[in-house]
Design a protein around this motif. Structure first.
Motif, PDB file in Angstrom:
ATOM      1  N   GLU A   1       0.694  -1.245   0.014  1.00 23.60           N
ATOM      2  CA  GLU A   1      -0.056   0.066   0.043  1.00 23.60           C
ATOM      3  C   GLU A   1       0.625   1.260   0.143  1.00 23.60           C
ATOM      4  OE1 GLU A   1      -3.374  -0.361  -0.665  1.00 23.60           O
ATOM      5  OE2 GLU A   1      -2.647  -2.357  -0.718  1.00 23.60           O
ATOM      6  N   PHE A   2       2.059   1.148   0.356  1.00 24.47           N
ATOM      7  CA  PHE A   2       2.921   2.354   0.536  1.00 24.47           C
ATOM      8  C   PHE A   2       4.277   1.986  -0.062  1.00 24.47           C
ATOM      9  CE2 PHE A   2      -0.011   2.198   4.201  1.00 24.47           C
ATOM     10  CZ  PHE A   2      -0.809   3.415   3.991  1.00 24.47           C
ATOM     11  N   HIS A   3       4.370   1.433  -1.143  1.00 27.41           N
ATOM     12  CA  HIS A   3       5.422   0.942  -1.944  1.00 27.41           C
ATOM     13  C   HIS A   3       6.376   2.183  -1.980  1.00 27.41           C
ATOM     14  CE1 HIS A   3       8.045  -1.582  -4.206  1.00 27.41           C
ATOM     15  NE2 HIS A   3       8.112  -0.673  -5.047  1.00 27.41           N
ATOM     16  N   MET A   4       6.196   3.116  -2.614  1.00 30.51           N
ATOM     17  CA  MET A   4       7.110   4.120  -2.798  1.00 30.51           C
ATOM     18  C   MET A   4       7.675   4.900  -1.633  1.00 30.51           C
ATOM     19  SD  MET A   4       7.332   3.919  -6.198  1.00 30.51           S
ATOM     20  CE  MET A   4       8.243   5.037  -6.654  1.00 30.51           C
ATOM     21  N   LYS A   5       6.696   5.044  -0.864  1.00 28.35           N
ATOM     22  CA  LYS A   5       7.331   5.663   0.603  1.00 28.35           C
ATOM     23  C   LYS A   5       8.316   4.472   1.297  1.00 28.35           C
ATOM     24  CE  LYS A   5       3.415   9.008   1.384  1.00 28.35           C
ATOM     25  NZ  LYS A   5       2.710   8.637   0.211  1.00 28.35           N
ATOM     26  N   VAL A   6       7.853   3.463   1.175  1.00 34.89           N
ATOM     27  CA  VAL A   6       8.741   2.539   1.737  1.00 34.89           C
ATOM     28  C   VAL A   6      10.339   2.453   1.075  1.00 34.89           C
ATOM     29  CG1 VAL A   6       9.316  -0.100   2.199  1.00 34.89           C
ATOM     30  CG2 VAL A   6       6.882   0.978   2.679  1.00 34.89           C
ATOM     31  N   LYS A   7      10.212   2.444  -0.217  1.00 36.54           N
ATOM     32  CA  LYS A   7      11.444   2.528  -0.895  1.00 36.54           C
ATOM     33  C   LYS A   7      12.134   3.984  -0.785  1.00 36.54           C
ATOM     34  CE  LYS A   7      12.746  -0.176  -3.410  1.00 36.54           C
ATOM     35  NZ  LYS A   7      13.408  -1.330  -3.010  1.00 36.54           N
ATOM     36  N   LYS A   8      11.383   5.150  -0.470  1.00 37.54           N
ATOM     37  CA  LYS A   8      11.801   6.362  -0.282  1.00 37.54           C
ATOM     38  C   LYS A   8      12.725   6.450   1.239  1.00 37.54           C
ATOM     39  CE  LYS A   8      10.862  11.306  -0.389  1.00 37.54           C
ATOM     40  NZ  LYS A   8      10.057  12.320  -0.772  1.00 37.54           N
ATOM     41  N   TYR A   9      11.847   6.013   2.145  1.00 36.14           N
ATOM     42  CA  TYR A   9      12.409   6.355   3.583  1.00 36.14           C
ATOM     43  C   TYR A   9      12.916   5.288   4.161  1.00 36.14           C
ATOM     44  CZ  TYR A   9       9.220  10.381   3.079  1.00 36.14           C
ATOM     45  OH  TYR A   9       8.662  11.458   2.724  1.00 36.14           O
ATOM     46  N   PHE A  10      12.632   4.000   3.894  1.00 39.68           N
ATOM     47  CA  PHE A  10      13.446   2.971   4.422  1.00 39.68           C
ATOM     48  C   PHE A  10      14.631   2.242   3.460  1.00 39.68           C
ATOM     49  CE2 PHE A  10       9.050   2.604   6.339  1.00 39.68           C
ATOM     50  CZ  PHE A  10       9.264   3.259   7.375  1.00 39.68           C
ATOM     51  N   LYS A  11      14.361   2.284   2.290  1.00 44.53           N
ATOM     52  CA  LYS A  11      15.574   1.731   1.349  1.00 44.53           C
ATOM     53  C   LYS A  11      15.379   0.152   1.222  1.00 44.53           C
ATOM     54  CE  LYS A  11      16.933   5.916   0.889  1.00 44.53           C
ATOM     55  NZ  LYS A  11      16.600   6.865  -0.431  1.00 44.53           N
ATOM     56  N   LYS A  12      15.639  -0.383   2.429  1.00 47.75           N
ATOM     57  CA  LYS A  12      15.509  -1.816   2.418  1.00 47.75           C
ATOM     58  C   LYS A  12      14.350  -2.451   3.475  1.00 47.75           C
ATOM     59  CE  LYS A  12      20.543  -2.288   1.882  1.00 47.75           C
ATOM     60  NZ  LYS A  12      22.096  -3.078   2.445  1.00 47.75           N
ATOM     61  N   ARG A  13      13.915  -3.625   2.732  1.00 40.93           N
ATOM     62  CA  ARG A  13      12.919  -4.362   3.659  1.00 40.93           C
ATOM     63  C   ARG A  13      13.272  -4.733   4.993  1.00 40.93           C
ATOM     64  NH1 ARG A  13       8.969  -8.433   2.986  1.00 40.93           N
ATOM     65  NH2 ARG A  13       9.020  -9.784   4.734  1.00 40.93           N
ATOM     66  N   GLU A  14      14.592  -4.756   5.212  1.00 44.33           N
ATOM     67  CA  GLU A  14      15.153  -5.351   6.527  1.00 44.33           C
ATOM     68  C   GLU A  14      14.735  -3.967   7.495  1.00 44.33           C
ATOM     69  OE1 GLU A  14      16.494  -5.702   3.644  1.00 44.33           O
ATOM     70  OE2 GLU A  14      17.892  -7.257   3.912  1.00 44.33           O
TER      71      GLU A  14
END
Length: 614
Positions: free
Chosen positions: A413-426
């Motif tokens: 649901e927040f894919h782009m924000k996750v990639k922007k702010y967290f960089k990695k899934r871990e």
């Protein structure tokens, strides 16, 4: 017009059926989220066996140990198996098939899947994630209690042996003395006092709450560390972990079963468990208990089935997995019930009581009743280590699957924000684990067992059938069971049998509605043993239940407001339309048998090629 194309993968392309790209959310779609237009290829399970073991680990959990046998004994013994298997066949298995199909077809977690199938009822997806979140906050505490017992089993004898320990009271009675020497009629076993006063440091009421217990706090932290490393790399790491966590418990379970049936008095326990009380079949509560057991055991409406199946390749055969998981779950319940009641028969024999007097449900069965039998066995430390290792494996499997459901939802649901702010899934997984850790802390306070009981009852028990009902309405009656069947045909090359269509349309929702209404009619205020919760605690519990209950209407309101249209009716009917098109709606150019044609189509429609996986 902007279109997102989700084609079949390379592996799916070997199918002999027509190849169809699935058109997603055009300009007039009701789901306007911009988070959805990512070009990343969705991660897949390493193989069918990994997915199957993950689902078995998720479905087969602590409920098979502490709930099935208790409900069976209290609901007609062997007669309970009749409504149990009927419910399994007409509700649990069809709904599992439905959720697997939705997850695999949409390639999204619960919220994303429901937003595409029926935007107006996307709140059902939110509600399932809320249920999983609440479960993760107290399931980890069960794992901490188990680890406490596991570490306490290491030594010459188990630590809950005898009544001469610092935590024991004058009411402790270990059964080694003449019964007439009991200090009171309310005497407690050494195991019960070890659990209540050593592990929990239990207070006398919900109001006397206290602060987190340090040793339990450390064990909860250890539990979260283990969960984190089980899922931090996604399904690739989870798929390897389940080979151990899903298989090992069965080895231990069989060993304990063999030991259990050889104990003195075990036959009486098995008779109590299996001999039918036919008159109980006329009681509505027996059928309600059968439904509750199936829902909690299989994991329907908790979001986990949709999340895990969303990582499948679209060509993955669905029915075979559904049947395999159902058989294993039912078989495990029977084995667990036999194991538990053979031990309960032994306890009843040694204490000169009836089986009915020693049986308990929930955590009390695992942490007070069965450990009492273990302490009286020869080589009790060995049996303690085996038993609590098994419980740990059962618990950790369910825990990391529910956490994965929450993580999957955030990623979708927040894919782009996750990639922007967290960089990695871990990093995202770490934040989810830490955030949930703080919500689990009330459970390890002196008043935590009361908090645990409230959250357990209200988070899932109250709203479970409510969510299941609206999920069926959205998928089966609005999106369409026949349409879903064609989606399955598109993916796998075979349509669901008419039996499943009939169950989806009529039998399952009717059965759920009856059980749901009966649960409301027979509702009683929650208790912990003989302790009655104050009004404030009851209100707090209903607030927890409302979080998931209100997700459905609030999600509908949000979708309606965001839907295009000039009139009320136009906005309403637009919000009912799926944002993922199937074979009935796709124009001819979407159907192709050659990769070249697909490339031409992309070029003609000015679609980003990187969105499409060839």
């Amino acid at each position: 017009m902007k279109r997102e194309i989700i084609p079949l993968s390379k592996d799916d392309y070997s199918s002999t059926q027509s190849k169809l790209e699935l058109k997603m959310s055009s300009d007039d779609a009701t789901d306007t989220s911009s988070e959805d237009t990512n070009s990343e290829v969705r991660e897949n399970w390493g193989g069918r066996m990994e997915f199957l073991l993950a689902c078995i680990g998720y479905s087969v959990g602590l409920g098979n140990v502490w709930r099935f046998g208790y409900l069976c004994a209290k609901s007609g013994g062997g007669a309970f198996l009749i409504p149990y298997f009927i419910n399994l066949l007409i509700v649990a298995i069809p709904l599992m098939y439905m959720e697997f199909s939705v997850g695999q077809f949409t390639q999204r977690g619960p919220i994303g899947a429901m937003s595409r199938i029926c935007p107006l009822f996307k709140g059902t997806g939110i509600a399932t994630v809320v249920l999983s979140f609440f479960l993760t906050t107290y399931y980890i505490v069960i794992i901490a209690w188990d680890l406490y017992f596991l570490f306490s089993s290491i030594g010459k004898e188990v630590r809950w042996q005898g009544c001469n320990n610092s935590w024991n009271t004058i009411d402790c009675w270990d059964g080694s003395l003449d019964p007439s020497l009991k200090t009171s009629n309310d005497s407690r076993s050494p195991t019960e006092e070890f659990f209540r006063f050593k592990i929990l440091n239990q207070s006398s009421s919900f109001e006397d709450f206290g602060l987190p217990k340090i040793d339990l706090l450390l064990l909860v932290i250890l539990g979260w560390i283990l969960v984190y490393f089980c899922i931090w790399k996604g399904v690739k790491s989870t798929g390897k972990v389940v080979y151990v966590t899903a298989i090992f418990p069965y080895l231990v379970l069989i060993i304990i079963l063999v030991r259990g049936v050889t104990l003195d008095g075990s036959i009486e326990g098995l008779k109590y468990f299996l001999i039918p009380k036919w008159g109980d079949l006329l009681k509505p509560s027996v059928w309600a208990n059968a439904a509750i057991q199936n829902f909690n055991s299989i994991g329907v409406t908790f979001g986990g089935l949709i999340s895990m199946s969303s990582y499948n390749k679209r060509s993955n055969k669905i029915l075979g997995n559904v049947i395999a998981i159902s058989i294993v779950d039912a078989f495990t319940s029977l084995i667990c019930g036999s194991t538990v009641f053979s031990v309960l028969g032994y306890i009843a024999k040694t204490q000169s009581k009836s089986v009915d007097d020693v049986i308990e449900s929930g955590p009390g069965l695992i942490f007070m009743v069965l450990p009492e039998a273990i302490r009286n066995m020869t080589l009790s430390p060995l049996w303690g280590i085996l038993f609590f290792t098994m419980i740990f494996m059962l618990g950790i499997d369910s825990q990391f699957t529910m956490v994965e459901t929450v993580v999957t939802t955030i990623e979708d649901e927040f894919h782009m924000k996750v990639k922007k702010y967290f960089k990695k899934r871990e990093i995202l997984v770490l934040i989810v684990c830490v955030f949930t850790f703080f919500f689990s802390l009330p459970n390890i306070c002196p008043g935590g067992i009361y908090y645990f009981t409230i959250v357990d009852f209200f988070s899932a028990g109250v709203s479970l059938f409510y969510i299941a009902f609206f999920e069926i309405i959205a998928i089966v009656w609005i999106y369409g069971a026949n349409r879903l069947a064609k989606n399955v045909f598109l993916m796998t090359g075979s349509k669901p049998a008419k039996y499943f269509i009939v169950c989806w349309y009529v039998i399952s929702p009717l059965f759920i509605t009856i059980i749901w209404l009966f649960n409301w009619i027979r509702y009683e205020p929650i208790k912990y043993g003989s302790y009655e919760f104050p009004a404030g605690a009851q209100i707090f519990g209903w607030c927890i239940a409302l979080v998931s209950i209100l997700a459905v209407p609030l999600g509908a309101i949000h979708t309606y407001v965001k839907s295009p249209g000039k009139t009320v009716a136009e906005k309403f009917f637009t919000s009912l339309k799926p944002t993922i098109l199937d074979i009935d709606q796709a124009p001819n150019e979407y159907i192709t048998n050659k990769v070249g044609n697909r490339a031409d189509f992309i070029k003609r429609n000015d679609t980003l090629a990187e969105i499409v996986e060839f």
